[in-house]
Design a protein around this motif. Structure first.
Motif, PDB file in Angstrom:
ATOM      1  N   LYS A  80     -12.549  49.626   3.242  1.00  0.00           N
ATOM      2  CA  LYS A  80     -11.710  50.567   3.988  1.00  0.00           C
ATOM      3  C   LYS A  80     -12.303  50.716   5.389  1.00  0.00           C
ATOM      4  N   ILE A  81     -11.596  50.208   6.384  1.00  0.00           N
ATOM      5  CA  ILE A  81     -12.046  50.321   7.770  1.00  0.00           C
ATOM      6  C   ILE A  81     -11.890  51.769   8.200  1.00  0.00           C
ATOM      7  N   VAL A  82     -12.931  52.335   8.798  1.00  0.00           N
ATOM      8  CA  VAL A  82     -12.954  53.772   9.089  1.00  0.00           C
ATOM      9  C   VAL A  82     -12.047  54.163  10.249  1.00  0.00           C
ATOM     10  N   PRO A  83     -12.217  53.629  11.460  1.00  0.00           N
ATOM     11  CA  PRO A  83     -11.375  54.093  12.573  1.00  0.00           C
ATOM     12  C   PRO A  83      -9.964  53.535  12.506  1.00  0.00           C
ATOM     13  N   ASP A  84      -9.067  54.215  13.192  1.00  0.00           N
ATOM     14  CA  ASP A  84      -7.696  53.752  13.306  1.00  0.00           C
ATOM     15  C   ASP A  84      -7.665  52.420  14.046  1.00  0.00           C
TER      16      ASP A  84
ATOM     17  N   CYS B 176     -17.151  58.660  26.506  1.00  0.00           N
ATOM     18  CA  CYS B 176     -17.997  57.613  25.948  1.00  0.00           C
ATOM     19  C   CYS B 176     -17.095  56.438  25.602  1.00  0.00           C
ATOM     20  N   ASP B 177     -17.314  55.311  26.254  1.00  0.00           N
ATOM     21  CA  ASP B 177     -16.412  54.169  26.117  1.00  0.00           C
ATOM     22  C   ASP B 177     -16.465  53.567  24.722  1.00  0.00           C
ATOM     23  N   ASN B 178     -17.604  53.660  24.070  1.00  0.00           N
ATOM     24  CA  ASN B 178     -17.741  53.124  22.712  1.00  0.00           C
ATOM     25  C   ASN B 178     -18.661  54.038  21.909  1.00  0.00           C
ATOM     26  N   GLU B 179     -18.118  54.583  20.836  1.00  0.00           N
ATOM     27  CA  GLU B 179     -18.868  55.523  19.996  1.00  0.00           C
ATOM     28  C   GLU B 179     -19.529  54.758  18.847  1.00  0.00           C
ATOM     29  N   THR B 180     -20.849  54.598  18.925  1.00  0.00           N
ATOM     30  CA  THR B 180     -21.551  53.775  17.938  1.00  0.00           C
ATOM     31  C   THR B 180     -21.488  54.340  16.529  1.00  0.00           C
ATOM     32  N   VAL B 181     -21.554  55.661  16.405  1.00  0.00           N
ATOM     33  CA  VAL B 181     -21.592  56.280  15.074  1.00  0.00           C
ATOM     34  C   VAL B 181     -20.259  56.135  14.366  1.00  0.00           C
ATOM     35  N   ASP B 182     -19.186  56.315  15.113  1.00  0.00           N
ATOM     36  CA  ASP B 182     -17.859  56.426  14.509  1.00  0.00           C
ATOM     37  C   ASP B 182     -17.006  55.167  14.632  1.00  0.00           C
ATOM     38  N   GLY B 183     -17.519  54.157  15.350  1.00  0.00           N
ATOM     39  CA  GLY B 183     -16.787  52.900  15.445  1.00  0.00           C
ATOM     40  C   GLY B 183     -15.519  52.981  16.266  1.00  0.00           C
TER      41      GLY B 183
ATOM     42  N   GLY C 282     -21.750  55.081   4.894  1.00  0.00           N
ATOM     43  CA  GLY C 282     -20.952  53.865   4.928  1.00  0.00           C
ATOM     44  C   GLY C 282     -21.712  52.658   5.453  1.00  0.00           C
ATOM     45  N   ILE C 283     -20.962  51.674   5.903  1.00  0.00           N
ATOM     46  CA  ILE C 283     -21.510  50.411   6.405  1.00  0.00           C
ATOM     47  C   ILE C 283     -21.127  50.282   7.879  1.00  0.00           C
ATOM     48  N   ARG C 284     -22.059  49.753   8.661  1.00  0.00           N
ATOM     49  CA  ARG C 284     -21.782  49.535  10.080  1.00  0.00           C
ATOM     50  C   ARG C 284     -22.399  48.207  10.504  1.00  0.00           C
ATOM     51  N   ALA C 285     -21.544  47.295  10.929  1.00  0.00           N
ATOM     52  CA  ALA C 285     -22.005  46.006  11.447  1.00  0.00           C
ATOM     53  C   ALA C 285     -21.921  46.061  12.964  1.00  0.00           C
ATOM     54  N   SER C 286     -23.069  46.152  13.624  1.00  0.00           N
ATOM     55  CA  SER C 286     -23.082  46.230  15.079  1.00  0.00           C
ATOM     56  C   SER C 286     -23.055  44.819  15.664  1.00  0.00           C
ATOM     57  N   ASN C 287     -21.947  44.534  16.295  1.00  0.00           N
ATOM     58  CA  ASN C 287     -21.620  43.183  16.752  1.00  0.00           C
ATOM     59  C   ASN C 287     -21.984  43.008  18.228  1.00  0.00           C
ATOM     60  N   TYR C 288     -23.237  43.292  18.556  1.00  0.00           N
ATOM     61  CA  TYR C 288     -23.646  43.225  19.959  1.00  0.00           C
ATOM     62  C   TYR C 288     -23.716  41.781  20.444  1.00  0.00           C
ATOM     63  N   ASN C 289     -23.924  41.636  21.740  1.00  0.00           N
ATOM     64  CA  ASN C 289     -23.879  40.314  22.361  1.00  0.00           C
ATOM     65  C   ASN C 289     -24.837  39.323  21.726  1.00  0.00           C
ATOM     66  N   CYS C 290     -25.992  39.801  21.264  1.00  0.00           N
ATOM     67  CA  CYS C 290     -27.011  38.884  20.767  1.00  0.00           C
ATOM     68  C   CYS C 290     -26.704  38.359  19.357  1.00  0.00           C
TER      69      CYS C 290
ATOM     70  N   SER D 199     -13.682  49.726  17.352  1.00  0.00           N
ATOM     71  CA  SER D 199     -14.722  49.191  18.215  1.00  0.00           C
ATOM     72  C   SER D 199     -14.969  47.721  17.935  1.00  0.00           C
ATOM     73  N   ARG D 200     -15.150  46.950  19.001  1.00  0.00           N
ATOM     74  CA  ARG D 200     -15.547  45.553  18.835  1.00  0.00           C
ATOM     75  C   ARG D 200     -17.047  45.436  18.606  1.00  0.00           C
TER      76      ARG D 200
END
Length: 430
Positions: free
Chosen positions: A353-357, A193-200, A403-411, A362-363
């Protein structure tokens, strides 16, 4: 109640869509192309439907520079459906290749010329000793794909080539070094999976260890790109199958796109007969999950949601019009937005605190925790409430991780990302 213009929606999916695309779609629902019928009322067998599909395929191929030796399929069932479809179809392709090898060893030209008992016996031995599907488990979605393959085929035919959890305290957040991956010999596919939405978590680039060799040979690589497709350039030729649900960057919920090498489809690679698969003890895909069937019928074997394909096509036309340099132009903006948001989070390490290393951030799905006043639950609840009052919505993390998740999709426009950045700085103040 806020107006559409006052809200910046960072939800992980279904995601924000361009307002002008929705306005055009609303008109098309009432009267498509001056026909007196809405687009959802036209037959999927009509020329209108065929044109919508063909135009969307052509625009997607143009935007991503998909080579001519790939086909584009519109399917249903979402990403979860593709967990099954990829396993079904790629195992079938493996059996076809293995059968050809065995026929050559037996010195016969075709299956009809072979001793059937001898052929089936040899294939059974190959299935038992060689058939493997490799999975790179780097987040919740690749884990689900691996589990589905095990459910369909049995765990003896699946292999976790790498697992992020042991190097991340039992959670997801890093991608193990490629030198540690334990890939099978000639697997039916290597899936990630190129980008994991749940885990960033996002792969920063195509894995070097999976790249084709100089002679063109290499593993059959399958990628789920549901949440980062159209956001950056990808080396399409390195993949055998790419799939993605439409509802993140492409369109509305209802269609799933599969980009597949034609060498995995007839006439180059016909699927084994159902009778042979039964003799081998292997599962047979439902016909609506058969890539061969969907490709043969130009995605119209069954009743496809043409309205959803139309929306995807309109998004693609808007992207092509906006970015003369196609996906490279969108990538520049996506990278800039992500850098701004991560920069704001890094500026206040005592609060966020940013979750992933950092090596796998994820962008598209920026996951973090809020620790203001040393009470994370209370701080995050207040963060979400205050953010909503400023028109920043959809920021709650996935239910499985919080936690918090800001999904930075194209739109998400650059102005929307900048608005979030200002809020992050303001919230961090004493």
């Amino acid at each position: 109640m806020p107006s559409r213009e006052e809200v910046t929606y960072f939800g992980a999916g279904p995601a924000l869509l361009p307002t002008d695309v929705l306005e055009n779609a609303a008109k098309a629902l009432l009267d498509y192309d001056h026909t007196g019928l809405g687009i959802a009322e036209h037959s999927h067998r009509s020329q209108h439907a065929t044109d919508i599909i063909n135009n969307a395929k052509a625009d997607l191929a143009s935007y991503l520079d998909i080579p001519d030796d790939y086909d584009i399929l519109f399917m249903q069932g979402g990403g979860s459906g593709e967990f099954s479809a990829t396993a079904y179809n790629l195992v079938g392709a493996w059996v076809t290749r293995k059968k050809a090898e065995i026929l050559e060893q037996l010195g016969v030209k075709s299956e009809e010329d072979a001793n059937q008992e001898e052929l089936v016996s040899a294939l059974k031995k190959a299935v038992e000793s060689e058939l493997k599907l490799d999975y790179l488990v780097t987040g919740s979605w690749s884990l689900k794909a691996y589990q589905e393959a095990g459910r369909l085929l049995g765990p003896e035919h699946t292999n976790i080539a790498t697992d992020s959890r042991p190097i991340n305290d039992g959670k997801f957040g890093k991608i193990p070094e490629e030198s540690t991956w334990k890939l099978s010999k000639n697997p039916a596919m290597v899936y990630y999976c190129d980008n994991e939405t749940v885990d960033g978590v996002e792969f920063p680039k195509f894995p070097d260890v999976l790249a084709p060799k100089a002679d063109g040979t290499g593993p059959i690589v399958v990628a789920d790109m549901s949440s980062n497709i159209l956001s950056r350039r990808i080396p399409v030729k390195n993949f055998s199958v790419i799939f993605f649900g439409a509802q993140k960057n492409l369109g509305s919920t209802g269609v799933t796109v599969v980009v597949i090498k034609k060498s995995l489809l007839p006439p180059a690679c016909p699927q084994p007969s159902p009778s042979l698969m039964r003799k081998l003890g292997l599962p047979i895909p439902p016909v609506v999950f058969s890539y061969e069937t969907i490709a043969k019928n130009n995605s119209l074997y069954n009743t496809l949601s043409i309205f959803d394909v139309y929306i995807a096509g309109q998004v693609l036309k808007k992207l092509l019009k906006t970015f003369p340099d196609k996906v490279d132009g969108q990538q520049a903006i996506a990278d800039k937005k992500a850098a701004l948001i991560y920069g704001a989070l890094e500026a206040h390490p005592d609060i966020y605190k940013i979750v992933p290393d950092k090596s796998a951030r994820s962008r598209m799905n920026i996951c973090f925790r809020v620790t203001k006043d040393n009470d994370t639950d209370k701080a995050e609840a207040y963060f979400l409430k205050l953010g909503t009052s400023f028109g920043l919505t959809g920021l709650k993390g996935h239910r499985s991780v919080g936690g918090i998740r800001a999904s930075n999709y194209n739109c998400i426009p650059l102005a929307g990302a900048e608005k979030l950045v200002r809020f992050l700085h303001d919230f961090a103040q004493p």
